[in-house]
Motif scaffolding. Sequence first.
Motif, short mmCIF file in Angstrom:
data_model
loop_
_atom_site.label_atom_id
_atom_site.label_comp_id
_atom_site.label_asym_id
_atom_site.label_seq_id
_atom_site.Cartn_x
_atom_site.Cartn_y
_atom_site.Cartn_z
N GLU A 1 -12.31 38.26 -45.48
CA GLU A 1 -11.28 37.38 -44.94
C GLU A 1 -11.51 36.00 -45.55
O GLU A 1 -12.59 35.43 -45.41
CB GLU A 1 -11.34 37.32 -43.42
N VAL A 2 -10.50 35.51 -46.26
CA VAL A 2 -10.59 34.22 -46.94
C VAL A 2 -9.39 33.39 -46.52
O VAL A 2 -8.24 33.78 -46.78
CB VAL A 2 -10.61 34.40 -48.48
N ASP A 3 -9.64 32.28 -45.86
CA ASP A 3 -8.56 31.37 -45.43
C ASP A 3 -7.45 32.12 -44.69
O ASP A 3 -6.26 31.93 -44.96
CB ASP A 3 -7.97 30.62 -46.63
N GLY A 4 -7.84 33.01 -43.78
CA GLY A 4 -6.86 33.75 -43.00
C GLY A 4 -6.26 34.95 -43.70
O GLY A 4 -5.47 35.68 -43.12
N ARG A 5 -6.61 35.16 -44.96
CA ARG A 5 -6.12 36.32 -45.72
C ARG A 5 -7.16 37.43 -45.63
O ARG A 5 -8.28 37.27 -46.10
CB ARG A 5 -5.88 35.96 -47.19
N ARG A 6 -6.76 38.54 -45.01
CA ARG A 6 -7.64 39.71 -44.90
C ARG A 6 -7.29 40.71 -45.98
O ARG A 6 -6.12 40.93 -46.28
CB ARG A 6 -7.46 40.39 -43.55
N HIS B 1 -10.48 42.36 -55.40
CA HIS B 1 -11.40 41.89 -56.44
C HIS B 1 -11.59 40.38 -56.41
O HIS B 1 -12.72 39.88 -56.30
CB HIS B 1 -10.91 42.36 -57.81
N GLU B 2 -10.51 39.63 -56.50
CA GLU B 2 -10.63 38.17 -56.55
C GLU B 2 -11.01 37.59 -55.20
O GLU B 2 -11.73 36.59 -55.13
CB GLU B 2 -9.35 37.54 -57.09
N LEU B 3 -10.56 38.22 -54.11
CA LEU B 3 -10.94 37.73 -52.79
C LEU B 3 -12.44 37.90 -52.55
O LEU B 3 -13.05 37.07 -51.88
CB LEU B 3 -10.14 38.44 -51.70
N LEU B 4 -13.05 38.95 -53.11
CA LEU B 4 -14.50 39.12 -53.00
C LEU B 4 -15.22 37.96 -53.67
O LEU B 4 -16.24 37.48 -53.17
CB LEU B 4 -14.94 40.43 -53.68
N ARG B 5 -14.69 37.50 -54.77
CA ARG B 5 -15.30 36.37 -55.49
C ARG B 5 -15.17 35.07 -54.70
O ARG B 5 -16.04 34.21 -54.79
CB ARG B 5 -14.64 36.21 -56.85
N GLU B 6 -14.10 34.93 -53.93
CA GLU B 6 -13.86 33.71 -53.16
C GLU B 6 -14.58 33.72 -51.81
O GLU B 6 -14.85 32.66 -51.26
CB GLU B 6 -12.36 33.54 -52.88
N SER B 7 -14.85 34.89 -51.29
CA SER B 7 -15.36 35.02 -49.93
C SER B 7 -16.85 34.71 -49.84
O SER B 7 -17.63 35.07 -50.71
CB SER B 7 -15.12 36.44 -49.42
N SER B 8 -17.24 34.08 -48.73
CA SER B 8 -18.66 33.82 -48.50
C SER B 8 -19.31 34.99 -47.78
O SER B 8 -20.53 35.06 -47.71
CB SER B 8 -18.82 32.55 -47.66
N ALA C 1 -14.84 38.56 -33.17
CA ALA C 1 -16.02 38.11 -33.88
C ALA C 1 -15.62 37.38 -35.17
O ALA C 1 -14.62 37.71 -35.80
CB ALA C 1 -16.92 39.29 -34.22
N ALA C 2 -16.39 36.38 -35.51
CA ALA C 2 -16.14 35.65 -36.76
C ALA C 2 -16.52 36.55 -37.93
O ALA C 2 -17.35 37.44 -37.82
CB ALA C 2 -16.97 34.37 -36.77
N GLY C 3 -15.91 36.29 -39.07
CA GLY C 3 -16.24 37.05 -40.27
C GLY C 3 -15.22 38.12 -40.56
O GLY C 3 -14.24 38.30 -39.84
N PRO C 4 -15.45 38.86 -41.63
CA PRO C 4 -14.51 39.90 -42.05
C PRO C 4 -14.39 41.00 -41.00
O PRO C 4 -15.34 41.28 -40.27
CB PRO C 4 -15.14 40.46 -43.32
N ARG D 1 -22.91 43.80 -43.02
CA ARG D 1 -22.36 42.50 -43.36
C ARG D 1 -23.27 41.86 -44.40
O ARG D 1 -24.48 42.01 -44.34
CB ARG D 1 -22.30 41.57 -42.15
N GLY D 2 -22.65 41.15 -45.33
CA GLY D 2 -23.45 40.50 -46.35
C GLY D 2 -22.61 39.60 -47.22
O GLY D 2 -21.52 39.16 -46.82
N ARG D 3 -23.10 39.36 -48.43
CA ARG D 3 -22.41 38.48 -49.36
C ARG D 3 -22.65 38.97 -50.78
O ARG D 3 -23.68 39.60 -51.05
CB ARG D 3 -22.89 37.05 -49.21
N VAL D 4 -21.71 38.68 -51.66
CA VAL D 4 -21.85 39.07 -53.06
C VAL D 4 -22.96 38.22 -53.69
O VAL D 4 -22.97 37.00 -53.55
CB VAL D 4 -20.53 38.88 -53.84
N GLU D 5 -23.88 38.90 -54.35
CA GLU D 5 -24.97 38.20 -55.03
C GLU D 5 -24.87 38.30 -56.54
O GLU D 5 -25.31 37.41 -57.24
CB GLU D 5 -26.32 38.74 -54.56
#
Length: 157
Positions: free
Chosen positions: A24-29, A58-65, A103-106, A117-121
């Motif tokens: 979820e990035v800026d309200g976009r799921r 793909h691009e949302l994964l790059r933007e998401s924390s 809950a907060a987050g995706p 839950r995690g983040r792209v490394e």
Amino acid sequence: MVSGDELRAVMRRVPAAVAVVTVEVDGRRAGLTVASFVSLSLEPPLVGFAIRRDAALHELLRESSELAISVLADGQDHLAQHFARGVPPIALWERIPLREPDAAGPPQLAGAAAWLRGRVEQEHETGDHTFFVAGIDAAEAGSARPLVFHDQAYAVL
């Protein structure tokens, strides 16, 4: 050299976990079914999955924390199919049961066999896909049996 059809014929004989990766990035799921989900390391905890470079996720994964992964369970074939096809974003989440919707987050899918839950490394270009390596911050196993994809069909272990 092996052809894509030959490789596909062999790989369809290998059962694969079925998971839905969400952000979820800026309200976009966004969410996408993946059958390339693998455990990579326990120390540090890392998993990986491949996403086509032309997929909306793909691009949302790059933007998401943060990202979430729901490992689908027996009886969730319809969710695998739903998130595998190109559903317009506005309709993507209609009537989809979510776990802890406040809950907060995706979003995480309710009733799954497991949740992470995690983040792209890291990212690695691999043909027409990018292989994403995710560091895992939280992991929880459910009680349902996992769904797998084998020989072009969904099955349960």
